[in-house]
Design a protein around this motif. Structure first.
Motif, PDB file in Angstrom:
ATOM      1  N   ARG A  39       0.833  -1.202   0.000  1.00 37.41           N
ATOM      2  CA  ARG A  39       0.000   0.000   0.000  1.00 37.41           C
ATOM      3  C   ARG A  39       0.866   1.249   0.000  1.00 37.41           C
ATOM      4  NH1 ARG A  39      -0.566  -2.792   4.599  1.00 37.41           N
ATOM      5  NH2 ARG A  39      -2.708  -3.430   4.203  1.00 37.41           N
ATOM      6  N   SER A  74       6.049  -1.143   0.508  1.00 39.24           N
ATOM      7  CA  SER A  74       5.024  -0.119   0.650  1.00 39.24           C
ATOM      8  C   SER A  74       5.737   1.213   0.813  1.00 39.24           C
ATOM      9  CB  SER A  74       4.140  -0.403   1.869  1.00 39.24           C
ATOM     10  OG  SER A  74       3.329  -1.550   1.658  1.00 39.24           O
ATOM     11  N   GLU A  91      -3.595  -0.194  -3.015  1.00 38.32           N
ATOM     12  CA  GLU A  91      -4.337   0.360  -1.895  1.00 38.32           C
ATOM     13  C   GLU A  91      -3.664   1.630  -1.379  1.00 38.32           C
ATOM     14  OE1 GLU A  91      -6.263  -2.193   1.269  1.00 38.32           O
ATOM     15  OE2 GLU A  91      -4.657  -1.300   2.464  1.00 38.32           O
ATOM     16  N   ALA A 112      -9.136   3.006   3.399  1.00 40.70           N
ATOM     17  CA  ALA A 112      -8.341   2.856   2.180  1.00 40.70           C
ATOM     18  C   ALA A 112      -9.171   3.209   0.951  1.00 40.70           C
ATOM     19  CB  ALA A 112      -7.823   1.430   2.073  1.00 40.70           C
TER      20      ALA A 112
END
Length: 201
Positions: free
Chosen positions: A30, A108, A141, A173
């Motif tokens: 994410r 991420s 995400e 999200a």
């Protein structure tokens, strides 16, 4: 060990509260994107991530600040795993490409789409980099994060933090919608952070 101690120290100095809309799964890639008022922003956001997720999440940070002196250089590269980019370069696409490489490696990211620090009173329009990253990674995400009072914990031009009460809120999200125009997406992402701030005011 050093990372855990530094995370605990950052949370103690900021003296803040944290709230998650949902506890994050540690096995999903994410981007955490937040408003930007202080060089301490990414340190505190990083410190509130669960340890396993923290180990796989790198902040995108300004090279000219974090390579200024051996201590900052050590912290940024050896502890935070920061992705350092040039703010003054002529080609913004190069910075986006470097972020895309980090995502391709499975990391991420922590990103501040305003591109520069604000006053803490409002959120500037987002740069296009967030959109281009999402367009290149469909379904990625995105977690909006509201950072409050960090500009008072570490005022601009200072290196020593001042203990102060801060607040960090991790929101619901979101992701780039199919066919969503760039400006519409950037406005929606910015509004997601503004809504977190308004909801807590």
């Amino acid at each position: 060990m050093i990372a855990a101690l530094l995370a605990a120290f950052a949370r103690a100095i900021a003296g803040g509260t944290v709230r998650w809309a949902h506890a994050p799964s540690e096995d999903r890639q994410r981007i955490f994107f937040a408003n930007h008022t202080s060089h301490l922003d990414f340190v505190l956001l990083w410190s509130y991530l669960p340890p396993e997720l923290r180990r796989r999440t790198g902040p995108v940070a300004a090279r000219d600040y974090w390579e200024r002196g051996p201590l900052r250089r050590y912290l940024s590269t050896r502890i935070f795993g920061a992705l350092l980019i040039d703010r003054s370069g002529p080609d913004a696409r190069t910075a986006v490409d470097r972020m895309a490489e980090g995502l391709a490696a499975g990391d991420s990211l922590i990103l501040f789409p305003e591109g520069t620090r604000g006053s803490g009173h409002g959120i500037a329009p987002f740069k296009a980099g967030l959109y281009h990253l999402c367009a290149a990674h469909p379904g990625l995400e995105l977690v909006p994060v509201s950072m409050e009072n960090l500009n008072r914990v570490l005022p601009q031009g200072e290196f020593i933090p001042v203990p102060m009460v801060s607040r960090v809120i991790f929101g619901e999200a979101l992701s780039l919608r199919n066919g969503e125009p760039k400006e519409e997406f950037l406005a929606r992402a910015r509004q997601a952070i503004e809504a977190l701030r308004e909801g807590e005011s």
